[in-house]
Scaffold this motif. Structure first.
Motif, mmCIF file in Angstrom:
data_model
loop_
_atom_site.group_PDB
_atom_site.id
_atom_site.type_symbol
_atom_site.label_atom_id
_atom_site.label_comp_id
_atom_site.label_asym_id
_atom_site.label_seq_id
_atom_site.Cartn_x
_atom_site.Cartn_y
_atom_site.Cartn_z
ATOM 1 N N PHE A 56 0.851 -1.193 0.000
ATOM 2 C CA PHE A 56 0.000 0.000 0.000
ATOM 3 C C PHE A 56 0.885 1.240 0.000
ATOM 4 C CE2 PHE A 56 -2.642 3.346 1.647
ATOM 5 C CZ PHE A 56 -3.919 3.060 1.169
ATOM 6 N N ILE A 71 10.512 14.885 17.381
ATOM 7 C CA ILE A 71 9.118 14.445 17.463
ATOM 8 C C ILE A 71 8.496 14.440 16.069
ATOM 9 C CG2 ILE A 71 6.872 15.074 18.424
ATOM 10 C CD1 ILE A 71 8.321 15.810 21.007
ATOM 11 N N LEU A 72 8.950 15.348 15.192
ATOM 12 C CA LEU A 72 8.409 15.378 13.828
ATOM 13 C C LEU A 72 8.773 14.132 13.023
ATOM 14 C CD1 LEU A 72 8.759 19.040 12.544
ATOM 15 C CD2 LEU A 72 6.723 17.812 13.296
ATOM 16 N N VAL A 123 6.283 11.519 12.045
ATOM 17 C CA VAL A 123 5.305 11.605 10.953
ATOM 18 C C VAL A 123 5.662 10.672 9.786
ATOM 19 C CG1 VAL A 123 4.185 13.132 9.292
ATOM 20 C CG2 VAL A 123 4.544 13.899 11.632
ATOM 21 N N ALA A 162 5.239 7.176 10.939
ATOM 22 C CA ALA A 162 3.828 6.809 11.096
ATOM 23 C C ALA A 162 3.247 6.439 9.732
ATOM 24 C CB ALA A 162 3.046 7.952 11.729
ATOM 25 N N ILE A 163 3.612 7.202 8.706
ATOM 26 C CA ILE A 163 3.080 6.913 7.361
ATOM 27 C C ILE A 163 3.498 5.511 6.915
ATOM 28 C CG2 ILE A 163 3.209 7.581 4.926
ATOM 29 C CD1 ILE A 163 3.420 10.492 5.847
ATOM 30 N N PHE A 209 1.494 2.973 8.919
ATOM 31 C CA PHE A 209 0.116 2.910 8.427
ATOM 32 C C PHE A 209 0.066 2.160 7.096
ATOM 33 C CE2 PHE A 209 -0.804 7.227 10.661
ATOM 34 C CZ PHE A 209 -1.025 6.575 11.864
ATOM 35 N N VAL A 218 6.289 4.738 19.755
ATOM 36 C CA VAL A 218 5.520 5.688 20.567
ATOM 37 C C VAL A 218 6.296 6.102 21.828
ATOM 38 C CG1 VAL A 218 3.293 4.896 19.708
ATOM 39 C CG2 VAL A 218 4.186 3.934 21.835
ATOM 40 N N PHE A 257 8.304 10.177 24.295
ATOM 41 C CA PHE A 257 8.619 10.584 25.676
ATOM 42 C C PHE A 257 10.072 11.076 25.749
ATOM 43 C CE2 PHE A 257 5.210 7.512 26.128
ATOM 44 C CZ PHE A 257 4.403 8.025 27.120
ATOM 45 N N ILE A 267 1.632 12.994 26.890
ATOM 46 C CA ILE A 267 2.174 12.121 25.838
ATOM 47 C C ILE A 267 1.596 10.723 25.970
ATOM 48 C CG2 ILE A 267 4.276 11.102 24.900
ATOM 49 C CD1 ILE A 267 5.775 13.586 25.825
ATOM 50 N N VAL A 270 -0.136 9.056 22.758
ATOM 51 C CA VAL A 270 0.464 7.915 22.045
ATOM 52 C C VAL A 270 -0.237 6.622 22.431
ATOM 53 C CG1 VAL A 270 2.704 9.071 21.846
ATOM 54 C CG2 VAL A 270 2.343 7.400 23.684
ATOM 55 N N TRP A 298 -2.930 6.070 19.882
ATOM 56 C CA TRP A 298 -2.420 5.572 18.594
ATOM 57 C C TRP A 298 -1.919 4.147 18.710
ATOM 58 C CZ3 TRP A 298 -3.555 7.732 14.198
ATOM 59 C CH2 TRP A 298 -3.878 9.093 14.177
ATOM 60 N N PHE A 299 -1.301 3.855 19.829
ATOM 61 C CA PHE A 299 -0.767 2.502 20.033
ATOM 62 C C PHE A 299 -1.912 1.485 20.008
ATOM 63 C CE2 PHE A 299 0.578 -0.981 22.885
ATOM 64 C CZ PHE A 299 1.702 -1.386 22.197
ATOM 65 N N ILE A 351 -3.953 7.044 4.623
ATOM 66 C CA ILE A 351 -2.804 7.083 5.544
ATOM 67 C C ILE A 351 -2.294 8.499 5.737
ATOM 68 C CG2 ILE A 351 -2.094 4.683 5.208
ATOM 69 C CD1 ILE A 351 0.075 5.615 3.339
ATOM 70 N N LEU A 352 -2.537 9.386 4.761
ATOM 71 C CA LEU A 352 -1.981 10.737 4.910
ATOM 72 C C LEU A 352 -2.807 11.584 5.881
ATOM 73 C CD1 LEU A 352 -0.772 11.518 1.286
ATOM 74 C CD2 LEU A 352 0.536 10.704 3.260
ATOM 75 N N PRO A 409 -4.544 10.481 8.680
ATOM 76 C CA PRO A 409 -4.084 10.168 10.039
ATOM 77 C C PRO A 409 -2.692 10.749 10.328
ATOM 78 C CG PRO A 409 -4.962 8.202 9.000
ATOM 79 C CD PRO A 409 -4.944 9.271 7.945
ATOM 80 N N ALA A 410 -1.809 10.732 9.318
ATOM 81 C CA ALA A 410 -0.460 11.270 9.542
ATOM 82 C C ALA A 410 -0.517 12.769 9.813
ATOM 83 C CB ALA A 410 0.429 10.985 8.335
ATOM 84 N N VAL A 448 -1.356 13.113 13.333
ATOM 85 C CA VAL A 448 -0.145 12.862 14.125
ATOM 86 C C VAL A 448 0.708 14.135 14.182
ATOM 87 C CG1 VAL A 448 2.048 11.592 14.164
ATOM 88 C CG2 VAL A 448 -0.066 10.379 13.684
ATOM 89 N N LEU A 449 0.832 14.796 13.032
ATOM 90 C CA LEU A 449 1.645 16.016 12.971
ATOM 91 C C LEU A 449 1.105 17.080 13.931
ATOM 92 C CD1 LEU A 449 3.866 17.715 11.558
ATOM 93 C CD2 LEU A 449 2.147 18.373 9.887
ATOM 94 N N ASP A 462 1.819 16.125 17.443
ATOM 95 C CA ASP A 462 3.246 16.329 17.688
ATOM 96 C C ASP A 462 3.521 17.769 18.095
ATOM 97 O OD1 ASP A 462 3.917 13.763 17.101
ATOM 98 O OD2 ASP A 462 4.877 14.187 15.176
ATOM 99 N N LEU A 463 2.890 18.691 17.345
ATOM 100 C CA LEU A 463 3.130 20.103 17.632
ATOM 101 C C LEU A 463 2.591 20.471 19.018
ATOM 102 C CD1 LEU A 463 2.419 21.593 14.094
ATOM 103 C CD2 LEU A 463 4.635 21.222 15.194
ATOM 104 N N ILE A 470 2.443 18.454 21.563
ATOM 105 C CA ILE A 470 3.397 17.897 22.533
ATOM 106 C C ILE A 470 4.642 18.785 22.611
ATOM 107 C CG2 ILE A 470 4.964 15.951 22.943
ATOM 108 C CD1 ILE A 470 2.758 14.143 21.724
#
Lengths: 560, 233
Positions: free
Chosen positions: A282, A324-325, A328, A331-332, A335, A367, A371, B25, B29, B32-33, B66-67, B69-70, B73-74, B77-78, B80
């Protein structure tokens, strides 16, 4: 005849064929053996550390030896297990086969790369036996602890550690040049960039990241060696040096190195998940772009190891944000892997079990990285077992789960025989359960503030509570279970090489080119050079009769 | 809260803030986990038999699965980053304007030594009260509710000053003097001392490199310091 015209390499003496071979498949297998043997060494070191931690009163290890084992366990697992198996073995074995080439671009350089690696490994093992013992300054070798023998009492052990890593780096650089040249120049007809199996993309990305990041660390290693041998003091403040310089130079490489190991592990998953789900991958291109983005970001996150190091604290937040970025792009990719399984027709082979196991455990590592990546939380959990748990949840899935997935998957191609599936499943469950029982409780220890690298935690009152002690003992029993759980694999591996069921050409009904030639492939790999007609993940295509469509078969060939 | 049993007591004015970011956090997370693991397990159970569907995530519609949800996430993230940034600033960057007590902390293989300013409240003057190796392992005494600034220095290798209950950790780099501050909340006065740990591998005695932190009332503390001054001078 290989493409250099060296017919004499083809069939000759035992030495040429099995030892000083320039055939990429033999070299790949040599890396595999080396990595597996070193994994045993690393595992045995872990066993002694665990015994010491659970029962410090047993005095299993003296503090010096404990520190040496901590250092060598990390060094061995990252540089002498993960690297040889994930890059050395899978990279060398698979890249030429997957792109339809007869060998690497520089077969002799490849051989030199392996034997350089081998000498590096020998030096590392030797360092245990020199007076003063092996390096004991942690696998990160923080100066000035590592810069003067008086601080650790280790002299030649640490010098050999530096030399052995230098040889390892040189070897991987030679390998990386080979990976790149081969993938760029030797692809079969029709194998365009976007028809490349993702494993090749991942190996290439790893090789490029390694090449671009290792330079500063090699420089730092030379400076460190000069500090130790000549007394220069690059990292010694009393002589005008700076200890933080080492940390910057080390982590500039040290963090990208994590992705050097991780990406080939992902590569294994990205081959096995579509084949095991009978579905196309995918988001093929999205995965490639995400990997490239993560690769670029990996160069600007290194100081997240240094939030409490004493560097200018104003630097922390920029590095915290980039760190932290990086979740992303990863994650993609994750997914995309889940979407690849989704609505598939999953065949739960041992390889597929390990691949899904990698995904499930790596998620925990991913994940929990948030932290550590948060500069604020890191003030508390830095250098505690929380970090130990986190990086084992990232590196163990890559180094062991993904490597095992790859071994169960490509073993038939490497050795021409199948591994036993039943014992493979037993091995999977023992490893999966054992691993989680070892490392999940470590988060709890870290949350109590339990520091890492303590030869005897009971020196502290707050680490001598019943709850902490019983957790340590529990972890040690689980670790013993995890180690014993590898026995089925060792027996299965050794037995199957000589007595496993004979493998057919394409036992998993997979599409990539390595499955279109004999198992194991002959010298030169392909009887006829393959021509590529499709992308590599054409599973369950409505256009084809069967649920797979090899890359080198055109649709016309099948229908007629 | 969920992890109260596992976390050490939270005794400084910023320890609660650090715990807050941890929980923030954790819940983000954690969601998502559970979601991703749940999808994997669901797929493992349900998508086993029959013919596989044929889709490859190309095209806008499919890649958005998928984009999008990503992108979420972004954004998280900001959030956090923002929350963490505030707290990191408070602990490590913005020192309070008024400092009640300054102490020089010297770390060396394998012990901690503390120097207090004398009556002039300035370090590095002749009335400093110095506890060195000859004095033995004297604990760090501090008054409760007061802003304390430590100046951390090392005589040899890198050490790390760590008091779990304060949620404070700072590496000590030879060649530099690194300041840190904290303030123990009033209600955390207790007889039993807290432990100061070394959190950075510093040699074979690393695990023995411990000291105590004694939190006293202001009166007790000034009394103790006076006593020490009289003994030394």
């Amino acid at each position: 005849m290989d493409h250099n015209g060296n017919t004499e390499l083809r069939e000759n003496s035992f030495w040429r064929k099995y030892l000083f071979s320039a055939d990429h498949k033999t070299i790949g297998k040599q890396y595999l053996w080396l990595g597996l043997i070193m994994a045993l060494v690393g595992g045995i070191l872990a066993y002694f550390m665990r015994k010491q931690l659970a029962w410090p009163e047993s005095e299993t290890l003296t503090p010096n030896v404990y520190n040496a084992f901590v250092t060598m366990h990390g060094t061995i697992m990252v540089f002498f297990v993960a690297m040889p198996i994930l890059l050395g073995c899978f990279g060398n074995f698979l890249i030429p086969l997957m792109i339809g080439a007869d060998d690497m671009a520089f077969p002799r350089l490849n051989m030199l790369s392996f034997w350089t690696f081998f000498v590096g490994t020998l030096l590392l093992i030797l360092s245990f036996f020199v007076p003063g013992g092996a390096a004991a300054a942690g696998w990160t070798g923080y100066a000035p602890l590592s810069a003067k023998p008086i601080y650790t009492g280790v002299n030649w052990g640490l010098n050999l550690w530096i030399l052995s890593l230098a040889l390892e780096f040189a070897s991987v650089l030679m390998g990386g040049v080979n990976f790149m040249t081969t993938a760029i120049t030797m692809r079969a007809e029709g194998m365009s960039w976007f028809r490349l199996p993702l494993m090749v993309w991942m190996q290439l990305s790893a090789a490029i990241i390694f090449m671009l990041s290792v330079g500063p660390t090699i420089a730092a290693a030379v400076l460190l060696l000069l500090d130790r041998l000549v007394g220069t003091g690059f990292f010694v403040p009393a002589q005008g040096g700076d200890p933080l310089l080492w940390q910057h130079l080390f982590w500039f490489f040290g963090h990208p190195e994590v992705y050097v190991v991780l990406l080939p592990g992902f590569g294994v998953l990205l081959e096995i998940l579509p084949a095991g789900s009978r579905k196309p991958i995918f988001g093929y291109r999205i995965i490639i772009y995400s990997t490239l983005v993560a690769g670029v970001l990996s160069f600007i996150v290194w100081a997240h190891h240094m939030f409490v190091s004493g560097m200018n604290p104003n630097l922390s937040m920029p590095f915290s944000i980039t760190t932290i970025l990086i979740s992303v792009p990863f994650a993609i990719v994750i997914f995309a892997m889940i979407a690849t399984m989704w609505r598939g027709s999953i065949r739960l082979t041992t390889a597929m079990s390990f691949a899904i196991g990698t995904l499930m455990t790596f998620l925990m590592g991913g994940v929990t990285g948030i932290f550590n990546g948060s500069a604020a939380v890191d003030i508390f959990i830095h250098d505690t077992y929380f970090v130990v748990a986190h990086f084992h949840y990232t590196l163990f899935p890559a180094t062991f789960f993904a490597a095992f997935a790859g071994i169960y998957f490509w073993f038939p191609k490497m050795f021409g025989r199948m591994l036993n599936e039943t014992w493979g499943k037993v091995h999977f469950w023992l490893t999966f359960v054992g691993f989680n029982l070892v490392f999940l409780p470590m988060f709890r220890l870290g949350m109590a503030g339990h520091m890492r690298r303590l030869a005897d935690p009971t020196q502290y009152n707050f680490l001598s509570t019943e709850s902490i002690k019983s957790t340590q003992i529990f972890i040690t029993w689980a670790a013993i279970g995890l180690l014993i759980g590898q026995a089925p694999f060792i027996v299965n591996f050794l037995r199957s090489i000589v007595a496993g069921e004979v493998a057919e050409e394409n036992p998993w009904q997979a599409n990539t080119l390595e499955w279109s030639t004999a198992s194991p492939p002959p010298h030169g790999n392909f009887e006829v050079r393959p021509i590529v007609h499709h992308d590599p993940y054409n599973y369950s295509s409505p256009d084809a009769d069967s649920d797979w469509l090899p890359q080198d078969q055109s649709l016309e060939e099948i229908t007629t | 809260m969920l992890f109260d049993k596992w976390f050490p007591a939270s005794i400084s004015t910023f320890s609660g803030d650090i715990d807050f970011v941890f929980y923030l956090i954790f819940y983000i997370v954690g969601f998502w986990f559970l979601l991703t693991e749940g999808l994997i397990i669901y797929s493992l159970i349900r998508h086993r038999k029959g013919k596989a569907a044929f889709f490859d995530g190309s095209g806008k519609r499919q890649s958005s699965w998928i984009l999008i949800p990503a992108a979420v996430v972004l954004l998280l993230d900001l959030a956090i980053d923002y929350a963490g940034g505030q707290v990191y600033d408070k602990v490590k960057i913005e020192t309070p304007d008024h400092i009640d007590l300054q102490v020089l902390v010297t770390a060396q293989q394998y012990g901690w030594f503390f120097t207090y300013p004398g009556e002039d409240n300035v370090l590095g003057t002749s009335d400093d009260i110095i506890f060195d190796e000859d004095a033995g392992a004297v604990p760090l005494h501090i008054p409760v509710g007061k802003v304390v600034q430590l100046h951390l220095k090392s005589a040899d290798v890198i050490h790390s000053f760590f008091v779990p209950e304060l949620r404070l950790k700072q590496d000590i780099v030879p060649g530099r003097i690194i300041p840190v501050w904290f303030q123990v909340t009033k209600k955390y006065l207790r007889k039993e001392p807290y432990e100061i740990a070394c959190a950075e591998l510093c040699g074979f005695g690393h695990h023995t490199m411990r000291a105590f932190l004694v939190v006293q009332t202001e009166e007790e503390f000034t009394g103790w310091l006076k006593e020490q001054a009289e003994e030394q001078w």
